[in-house]
Scaffold this motif. Structure first.
Motif, mmCIF file in Angstrom:
data_model
loop_
_atom_site.group_PDB
_atom_site.id
_atom_site.type_symbol
_atom_site.label_atom_id
_atom_site.label_comp_id
_atom_site.label_asym_id
_atom_site.label_seq_id
_atom_site.Cartn_x
_atom_site.Cartn_y
_atom_site.Cartn_z
ATOM 1 N N TYR A 36 0.842 -1.198 0.000
ATOM 2 C CA TYR A 36 0.000 0.000 0.000
ATOM 3 C C TYR A 36 0.874 1.243 0.000
ATOM 4 O O TYR A 36 1.853 1.335 0.748
ATOM 5 N N THR A 37 0.524 2.191 -0.831
ATOM 6 C CA THR A 37 1.088 3.537 -0.746
ATOM 7 C C THR A 37 -0.072 4.519 -0.742
ATOM 8 O O THR A 37 -1.145 4.233 -1.288
ATOM 9 N N SER A 38 0.141 5.665 -0.140
ATOM 10 C CA SER A 38 -0.933 6.657 -0.063
ATOM 11 C C SER A 38 -1.325 7.168 -1.441
ATOM 12 O O SER A 38 -2.440 7.650 -1.630
ATOM 13 N N ALA A 59 11.480 1.019 9.689
ATOM 14 C CA ALA A 59 10.067 0.762 9.388
ATOM 15 C C ALA A 59 9.214 1.131 10.598
ATOM 16 O O ALA A 59 9.515 0.761 11.738
ATOM 17 N N MET A 60 8.147 1.866 10.351
ATOM 18 C CA MET A 60 7.394 2.462 11.454
ATOM 19 C C MET A 60 6.738 1.439 12.374
ATOM 20 O O MET A 60 6.532 1.705 13.562
ATOM 21 N N VAL A 61 6.433 0.243 11.867
ATOM 22 C CA VAL A 61 5.843 -0.777 12.727
ATOM 23 C C VAL A 61 6.784 -1.152 13.864
ATOM 24 O O VAL A 61 6.339 -1.471 14.980
ATOM 25 N N LEU A 62 8.087 -1.081 13.628
ATOM 26 C CA LEU A 62 9.059 -1.472 14.639
ATOM 27 C C LEU A 62 9.196 -0.450 15.760
ATOM 28 O O LEU A 62 9.679 -0.766 16.847
ATOM 29 N N HIS A 63 8.741 0.763 15.517
ATOM 30 C CA HIS A 63 8.931 1.841 16.489
ATOM 31 C C HIS A 63 7.623 2.341 17.096
ATOM 32 O O HIS A 63 7.607 2.765 18.258
ATOM 33 N N GLU A 144 6.648 2.016 6.071
ATOM 34 C CA GLU A 144 7.338 3.248 5.677
ATOM 35 C C GLU A 144 8.569 3.483 6.559
ATOM 36 O O GLU A 144 8.484 3.422 7.789
ATOM 37 N N PRO A 145 9.729 3.760 5.959
ATOM 38 C CA PRO A 145 10.924 4.051 6.755
ATOM 39 C C PRO A 145 10.910 5.500 7.236
ATOM 40 O O PRO A 145 11.240 6.423 6.503
ATOM 41 N N LYS A 153 2.572 6.051 5.651
ATOM 42 C CA LYS A 153 2.058 6.208 4.287
ATOM 43 C C LYS A 153 2.262 4.955 3.443
ATOM 44 O O LYS A 153 1.808 4.885 2.318
ATOM 45 N N GLU A 154 2.944 3.952 4.026
ATOM 46 C CA GLU A 154 3.195 2.704 3.310
ATOM 47 C C GLU A 154 2.936 1.529 4.255
ATOM 48 O O GLU A 154 3.306 1.577 5.434
ATOM 49 N N TYR A 155 2.301 0.480 3.711
ATOM 50 C CA TYR A 155 1.955 -0.700 4.504
ATOM 51 C C TYR A 155 2.139 -1.950 3.664
ATOM 52 O O TYR A 155 2.234 -1.898 2.433
#
Length: 355
Positions: A36-38, A59-63, A144-145, A153-155
């Protein structure tokens, strides 16, 4: 929506012995992935060989923990047909979880098509024994990094599957539960009603304490007054008191379980009184003192029905059904698993036939 790409593995894995499956230990040959991208939405849907995924360390999931998941099963019916059980409810709940975590939702028909195609491709991983099944785990992570506290914005959406054995390998037996009155699982307005990893991570410490005291599950109380029953372990919970089945009402901090919904519908179909309302731990222990607490059980995808035989709250301990399976608990288990496995009629039209 772009057509689904399929890349089959060139190195199929050997299948585990069905008598040693356990839960979540083995994984099938393929997985579904979509990005996914916005700017473009969900795209690049593909089924590829199961294997590691690549993520940026940032990657935002990690943080920041933007992640949701679901759990469902595929069953091999008595005549070899492949069934899902109410998959539309799991997809509906996944979109509810996405909304709470600020994650873009998925198209339900597209999602169901992806699940069915993956199960078809790995259909030889569905166990032959009717009491076993293929567990299906869809999940979405923020890829998203970026180090910034906001919605990504990315999944990536992934679906993996795992052959699993019967939850009760040696027969269904009541479990003992420990009423947790220090730690809390969730509060109203939080993420308790979403199926997200952060809820499970926060439950681990209390679960370890319960096991240290010899109890197999935690019974969670509300996060404000710590009086009202919410969930047991990772399951919804029901109590039969003086002929009436009671379950905590959905209040924003309780997961709306698919099995929970199925149990309520089944009880109503049978004409057994069932009520969704607030229930305190004091009420339950008083009902036991009066001889009115007849049964207690948890509900969830893994176990379906998990009878409760003992409860500990502070210094008080009680036994329920004298260590036996309650009549309603046993009837519900036999009926729901019978529908899932295609062994009995499906009066509420819950089976979803693949193929």
């Amino acid at each position: 929506m772009e057509p689904l790409q399929v890349i089959r593995t060139s190195q199929p894995k050997s299948k585990p012995n069905e008598g040693e499956l356990g839960f979540g230990k083995y994984f099938s040959d393929h997985m579904f992935v979509a990005d996914y991208t916005s700017e473009r939405g969900w795209q690049n849907a593909r089924i590829i060989p199961y294997g590691p995924i690549s993520l940026e360390p940032s990657a935002m999931v990690l943080h920041y923990g933007q992640e949701v998941f679901e759990g469902m099963k595929a069953y091999r019916g008595m005549n070899g047909e492949i069934n899902l059980f109410r998959p539309e409810k799991n997809i509906q709940r996944m979109n509810m979880s996405c909304d709470r975590l600020g994650i873009p939702q998925v198209d339900p028909e597209w999602m169901l098509e992806a699940i069915c195609k993956l199960v078809e491709i790995d259909s030889d991983w569905i166990p032959q024994r009717v009491e076993n099944s293929l567990y299906i785990r869809p999940f979405i992570i923020a890829t998203e990094p970026c180090l910034g506290v906001r919605a990504a914005k990315e999944y990536q959406l992934l679906i993996i599957t795992s052959p699993v054995g019967a939850y009760y390998s040696s027969g269904m037996a009541p479990v003992s539960i420990y009423v947790e009155d220090h730690y809390v699982r969730a509060v109203r307005g939080g993420t308790g009603a979403a199926k997200t990893s952060i809820n499970y991570a926060s439950s681990i410490k209390a679960q370890e304490e319960a096991k240290r005291q010899g109890y197999s599950q935690v019974l969670w109380l509300d996060g404000i007054e710590q009086r009202y029953i919410e969930e047991v372990g990772s399951m919804n919970v029901f109590f039969k008191v003086d002929g009436e089945v009671i379950t905590p009402e959905l209040n924003g901090s309780i997961l709306p379980g698919v099995t929970r919904d199925s149990v309520i519908a089944m009880l109503k179909h049978w004409g057994i009184p069932v009520t969704e309302r607030k229930v305190t731990v004091e009420e339950l222990f008083e009902a036991h003192r009066q001889g009115k607490l007849e049964e207690a059980f948890g509900t969830g995808t893994a176990a379906v029905i998990s009878p409760i035989g003992a409860m500990k709250w502070g210094e008080q301990s009680i036994q329920i059904t004298e260590g036996h399976i309650g009549e309603v608990s046993g009837r519900l288990y036999d009926s729901i698993t019978g529908i899932q496995q295609g062994k009995i009629d499906d009066p509420l039209h819950w089976r979803y036939l693949i193929g």
